[in-house]
Write a protein that holds these residues in place. Structure first.
Motif, PDB file in Angstrom:
ATOM      1  N   PHE A   1      46.023 -91.050  47.039  1.00 36.50           N
ATOM      2  CA  PHE A   1      45.982 -91.323  45.608  1.00 36.50           C
ATOM      3  C   PHE A   1      46.697 -92.634  45.289  1.00 36.50           C
ATOM      4  CE2 PHE A   1      48.060 -90.823  41.388  1.00 36.50           C
ATOM      5  CZ  PHE A   1      46.931 -90.646  40.590  1.00 36.50           C
ATOM      6  N   TYR A   2      47.737 -92.947  46.050  1.00 37.23           N
ATOM      7  CA  TYR A   2      48.568 -94.122  45.777  1.00 37.23           C
ATOM      8  C   TYR A   2      48.112 -95.364  46.524  1.00 37.23           C
ATOM      9  CZ  TYR A   2      51.481 -90.474  43.814  1.00 37.23           C
ATOM     10  OH  TYR A   2      51.924 -89.408  43.071  1.00 37.23           O
ATOM     11  N   ALA A   3      47.505 -95.173  47.691  1.00 40.95           N
ATOM     12  CA  ALA A   3      47.036 -96.324  48.461  1.00 40.95           C
ATOM     13  C   ALA A   3      46.017 -95.861  49.494  1.00 40.95           C
ATOM     14  CB  ALA A   3      48.204 -97.023  49.155  1.00 40.95           C
ATOM     15  N   THR A   4      44.956 -96.620  49.643  1.00 39.38           N
ATOM     16  CA  THR A   4      43.970 -96.318  50.678  1.00 39.38           C
ATOM     17  C   THR A   4      44.534 -96.760  52.020  1.00 39.38           C
ATOM     18  OG1 THR A   4      42.119 -96.586  49.148  1.00 39.38           O
ATOM     19  CG2 THR A   4      41.636 -96.782  51.506  1.00 39.38           C
TER      20      THR A   4
ATOM     21  N   PHE B   1      41.018 -81.945  55.909  1.00 40.30           N
ATOM     22  CA  PHE B   1      41.675 -82.828  54.951  1.00 40.30           C
ATOM     23  C   PHE B   1      41.044 -82.604  53.583  1.00 40.30           C
ATOM     24  CE2 PHE B   1      42.425 -85.201  58.873  1.00 40.30           C
ATOM     25  CZ  PHE B   1      43.679 -85.758  58.696  1.00 40.30           C
ATOM     26  N   VAL B   2      41.862 -82.375  52.569  1.00 39.29           N
ATOM     27  CA  VAL B   2      41.387 -82.333  51.185  1.00 39.29           C
ATOM     28  C   VAL B   2      41.967 -83.578  50.532  1.00 39.29           C
ATOM     29  CG1 VAL B   2      41.412 -81.045  49.019  1.00 39.29           C
ATOM     30  CG2 VAL B   2      41.235 -79.821  51.194  1.00 39.29           C
ATOM     31  N   LEU B   3      41.126 -84.585  50.323  1.00 42.55           N
ATOM     32  CA  LEU B   3      41.583 -85.937  50.029  1.00 42.55           C
ATOM     33  C   LEU B   3      41.420 -86.317  48.567  1.00 42.55           C
ATOM     34  CD1 LEU B   3      40.040 -87.819  53.088  1.00 42.55           C
ATOM     35  CD2 LEU B   3      42.435 -87.188  52.778  1.00 42.55           C
ATOM     36  N   LYS B   4      42.484 -86.868  47.998  1.00 42.57           N
ATOM     37  CA  LYS B   4      42.405 -87.466  46.667  1.00 42.57           C
ATOM     38  C   LYS B   4      41.868 -88.888  46.778  1.00 42.57           C
ATOM     39  CE  LYS B   4      46.408 -85.479  44.230  1.00 42.57           C
ATOM     40  NZ  LYS B   4      47.719 -85.876  43.628  1.00 42.57           N
ATOM     41  N   PRO B   5      40.928 -89.264  45.917  1.00 47.75           N
ATOM     42  CA  PRO B   5      40.549 -90.673  45.855  1.00 47.75           C
ATOM     43  C   PRO B   5      41.655 -91.482  45.170  1.00 47.75           C
ATOM     44  CG  PRO B   5      39.397 -89.449  44.172  1.00 47.75           C
ATOM     45  CD  PRO B   5      40.161 -88.435  44.989  1.00 47.75           C
ATOM     46  N   PRO B   6      41.590 -92.795  45.216  1.00 49.21           N
ATOM     47  CA  PRO B   6      42.628 -93.617  44.589  1.00 49.21           C
ATOM     48  C   PRO B   6      42.760 -93.358  43.092  1.00 49.21           C
ATOM     49  CG  PRO B   6      41.240 -94.934  46.038  1.00 49.21           C
ATOM     50  CD  PRO B   6      40.582 -93.597  45.931  1.00 49.21           C
ATOM     51  N   ARG B   7      43.950 -93.591  42.570  1.00 48.77           N
ATOM     52  CA  ARG B   7      44.218 -93.327  41.152  1.00 48.77           C
ATOM     53  C   ARG B   7      43.308 -94.154  40.236  1.00 48.77           C
ATOM     54  NH1 ARG B   7      50.228 -95.024  40.069  1.00 48.77           N
ATOM     55  NH2 ARG B   7      50.495 -95.164  42.312  1.00 48.77           N
ATOM     56  N   ALA B   8      42.824 -95.296  40.726  1.00 46.44           N
ATOM     57  CA  ALA B   8      41.919 -96.102  39.898  1.00 46.44           C
ATOM     58  C   ALA B   8      40.680 -95.306  39.521  1.00 46.44           C
ATOM     59  CB  ALA B   8      41.521 -97.373  40.648  1.00 46.44           C
ATOM     60  N   VAL B   9      40.238 -94.432  40.407  1.00 47.86           N
ATOM     61  CA  VAL B   9      39.023 -93.646  40.157  1.00 47.86           C
ATOM     62  C   VAL B   9      39.255 -92.596  39.086  1.00 47.86           C
ATOM     63  CG1 VAL B   9      37.365 -92.037  41.197  1.00 47.86           C
ATOM     64  CG2 VAL B   9      38.150 -94.044  42.490  1.00 47.86           C
ATOM     65  N   THR B  10      40.331 -91.830  39.216  1.00 51.16           N
ATOM     66  CA  THR B  10      40.521 -90.659  38.358  1.00 51.16           C
ATOM     67  C   THR B  10      41.395 -90.919  37.136  1.00 51.16           C
ATOM     68  OG1 THR B  10      42.363 -90.005  39.789  1.00 51.16           O
ATOM     69  CG2 THR B  10      40.196 -89.021  40.238  1.00 51.16           C
ATOM     70  N   HIS B  11      42.403 -91.767  37.274  1.00 45.73           N
ATOM     71  CA  HIS B  11      43.372 -91.922  36.194  1.00 45.73           C
ATOM     72  C   HIS B  11      43.248 -93.243  35.430  1.00 45.73           C
ATOM     73  CE1 HIS B  11      45.022 -88.423  38.090  1.00 45.73           C
ATOM     74  NE2 HIS B  11      46.064 -88.396  37.283  1.00 45.73           N
ATOM     75  N   GLU B  12      42.840 -94.290  36.105  1.00 51.21           N
ATOM     76  CA  GLU B  12      42.690 -95.566  35.408  1.00 51.21           C
ATOM     77  C   GLU B  12      41.296 -95.705  34.799  1.00 51.21           C
ATOM     78  OE1 GLU B  12      43.831 -98.579  38.199  1.00 51.21           O
ATOM     79  OE2 GLU B  12      45.800 -97.675  38.547  1.00 51.21           O
ATOM     80  N   ARG B  13      40.282 -95.489  35.596  1.00 50.36           N
ATOM     81  CA  ARG B  13      38.906 -95.568  35.077  1.00 50.36           C
ATOM     82  C   ARG B  13      38.405 -94.232  34.527  1.00 50.36           C
ATOM     83  NH1 ARG B  13      36.207-100.214  36.089  1.00 50.36           N
ATOM     84  NH2 ARG B  13      37.092-101.643  37.637  1.00 50.36           N
TER      85      ARG B  13
ATOM     86  N   GLU C   1      35.117 -98.478  43.646  1.00 47.45           N
ATOM     87  CA  GLU C   1      36.371 -98.072  44.276  1.00 47.45           C
ATOM     88  C   GLU C   1      36.180 -96.849  45.154  1.00 47.45           C
ATOM     89  OE1 GLU C   1      35.999 -98.817  41.112  1.00 47.45           O
ATOM     90  OE2 GLU C   1      37.653-100.103  40.416  1.00 47.45           O
ATOM     91  N   LEU C   2      35.380 -95.884  44.683  1.00 49.40           N
ATOM     92  CA  LEU C   2      35.154 -94.678  45.476  1.00 49.40           C
ATOM     93  C   LEU C   2      34.399 -94.995  46.761  1.00 49.40           C
ATOM     94  CD1 LEU C   2      35.392 -91.621  45.764  1.00 49.40           C
ATOM     95  CD2 LEU C   2      33.208 -91.422  44.549  1.00 49.40           C
ATOM     96  N   ALA C   3      33.371 -95.836  46.673  1.00 46.16           N
ATOM     97  CA  ALA C   3      32.596 -96.174  47.869  1.00 46.16           C
ATOM     98  C   ALA C   3      33.471 -96.859  48.916  1.00 46.16           C
ATOM     99  CB  ALA C   3      31.420 -97.071  47.490  1.00 46.16           C
ATOM    100  N   ALA C   4      34.360 -97.747  48.476  1.00 47.57           N
ATOM    101  CA  ALA C   4      35.254 -98.421  49.416  1.00 47.57           C
ATOM    102  C   ALA C   4      36.200 -97.420  50.077  1.00 47.57           C
ATOM    103  CB  ALA C   4      36.045 -99.503  48.686  1.00 47.57           C
ATOM    104  N   PHE C   5      36.684 -96.472  49.302  1.00 51.78           N
ATOM    105  CA  PHE C   5      37.572 -95.438  49.839  1.00 51.78           C
ATOM    106  C   PHE C   5      36.846 -94.580  50.866  1.00 51.78           C
ATOM    107  CE2 PHE C   5      39.047 -90.976  49.352  1.00 51.78           C
ATOM    108  CZ  PHE C   5      40.335 -91.117  49.856  1.00 51.78           C
ATOM    109  N   LEU C   6      35.644 -94.127  50.529  1.00 51.21           N
ATOM    110  CA  LEU C   6      34.903 -93.257  51.440  1.00 51.21           C
ATOM    111  C   LEU C   6      34.503 -93.988  52.720  1.00 51.21           C
ATOM    112  CD1 LEU C   6      32.635 -91.324  48.905  1.00 51.21           C
ATOM    113  CD2 LEU C   6      34.724 -90.520  50.031  1.00 51.21           C
ATOM    114  N   GLU C   7      34.277 -95.280  52.629  1.00 53.66           N
ATOM    115  CA  GLU C   7      33.944 -96.049  53.832  1.00 53.66           C
ATOM    116  C   GLU C   7      35.112 -96.047  54.812  1.00 53.66           C
ATOM    117  OE1 GLU C   7      32.361-100.510  55.160  1.00 53.66           O
ATOM    118  OE2 GLU C   7      32.750-100.054  53.051  1.00 53.66           O
ATOM    119  N   VAL C   8      36.324 -96.203  54.288  1.00 54.44           N
ATOM    120  CA  VAL C   8      37.502 -96.170  55.155  1.00 54.44           C
ATOM    121  C   VAL C   8      37.686 -94.785  55.771  1.00 54.44           C
ATOM    122  CG1 VAL C   8      40.017 -96.422  55.215  1.00 54.44           C
ATOM    123  CG2 VAL C   8      38.638 -98.031  53.885  1.00 54.44           C
ATOM    124  N   MET C   9      37.383 -93.737  54.994  1.00 51.66           N
ATOM    125  CA  MET C   9      37.586 -92.367  55.455  1.00 51.66           C
ATOM    126  C   MET C   9      36.455 -91.857  56.358  1.00 51.66           C
ATOM    127  SD  MET C   9      40.445 -91.465  54.288  1.00 51.66           S
ATOM    128  CE  MET C   9      41.563 -92.381  53.244  1.00 51.66           C
ATOM    129  N   ALA C  10      35.369 -92.588  56.452  1.00 52.28           N
ATOM    130  CA  ALA C  10      34.190 -92.119  57.180  1.00 52.28           C
ATOM    131  C   ALA C  10      34.486 -91.677  58.610  1.00 52.28           C
ATOM    132  CB  ALA C  10      33.104 -93.186  57.161  1.00 52.28           C
TER     133      ALA C  10
END
Length: 280
Positions: free
Chosen positions: A43-46, A65-77, A85-94
């Motif tokens: 949530f705080y950093a990818t 793993f039950v993973l939170k996406p970055p705060r930009a996804v849920t709390h800022e946007r 932002e979500l696609a970039a996060f999921l690419e790293v987690m792939a």
């Protein structure tokens, strides 16, 4: 096959071992005790690609793993125009592959019934096959039956789960330990909700500093999780305490409590032997 996984909000704690493993082995040590973990740090950093690769090395493919996406996804946007932002996060987690049990969308307390359109649009654009679990904290979802039904309808469109965070035991009576004051200041105070929507329910349970109070307070969840297992579901339960020092062992105790009433559950991981501390 029905299966119960239990875990904690973290995979390392100074109280869990006499000698902390090397940083690149702490998740492996944790996975010897628990079969799942909350991904709060994401949530705080990818994390970097190297960090994710180390998570792969340290866990079996069926670790959850039950993973939170970055705060930009849920709390800022607030789920609006957040798919870059979500696609970039999921690419790293792939590289985690099947270890990603669910994408955990924890929404701020201000995200209420009038925001459900944003959640519906966000869900429609999620990658196919990605399991989604949503945690809401707005009081209306717990006190207004119509709002709860609307949320369940939105989640049902993609087979998403509603994640309850049960803090009722934490707020039951006055604090008995300094750590409980801090926990109460940070955690939401909402009614307990015990309804599963999917084959893979996820529960977050928060106990007290006193392990006996934590164990006594989780009995309703032992009964509910046992019922889910008998229905063929495969739940994941995360055990929290105010400082989480006892959370790892309590998580294992929860699995044992459910196993006592649901015979034949797959066993928990077997911890590796710990070496005694030496001078050299």
């Amino acid at each position: 096959m029905r299966e119960l996984r239990v875990g904690c909000a973290m995979w390392t704690h100074p109280n869990w071992q006499a000698r902390l493993p090397a940083p690149g082995e702490r998740l492996r040590a944790y996975a010897g005790y628990c079969g799942a973990v909350e991904g709060n740090t994401t949530f705080y950093a990818t994390p970097s690609a190297d960090t994710v690769a180390s998570w792969v090395r340290q866990t079996a493919p069926d670790f959850r793993f039950v993973l939170k996406p970055p705060r930009a996804v849920t709390h800022e946007r607030r789920l609006v125009d957040a798919h870059g932002e979500l696609a970039a996060f999921l690419e790293v987690m792939a590289p985690l592959g099947p270890r990603v049990h669910a994408l955990w969308i924890q929404l701020p307390a201000s995200f209420g019934p009038t925001d459900l359109g944003a959640l519906a649009r966000f869900q429609r654009e999620l990658p196919a096959g990605l399991r989604c679990a949503v945690e809401v904290r707005h009081p209306a979802f717990f006190t207004d039956e119509r709002a709860a039904v609307q949320l369940e309808r939105v989640l049902g469109r993609i087979g998403a789960e509603w994640v309850p965070f049960d803090t009722t035991v934490l707020f039951d009576g006055p604090p008995g330990d300094p750590s409980e004051y801090e926990a109460r200041a940070k955690k939401p105070r909402v009614p307990r909700r015990m309804r599963a929507l999917t084959e893979y329910p996820i529960v977050r349970y928060h106990g007290r500093a006193d392990p006996d109070r934590t164990v006594a307070g989780w009995q309703p969840w032992v009964d509910t999780v046992a019922d889910w297992l008998r229905e063929g579901r495969s739940p994941t339960v995360f055990v929290h305490t105010p400082d989480n020092a006892a959370a790892r062992d309590l998580a294992r105790r929860f699995h044992e409590a459910v196993s006592a009433v649901v015979p034949g559950l797959p066993p928990q991981p077997v911890p590796a032997p710990t070496e005694p501390m030496t001078l050299f």
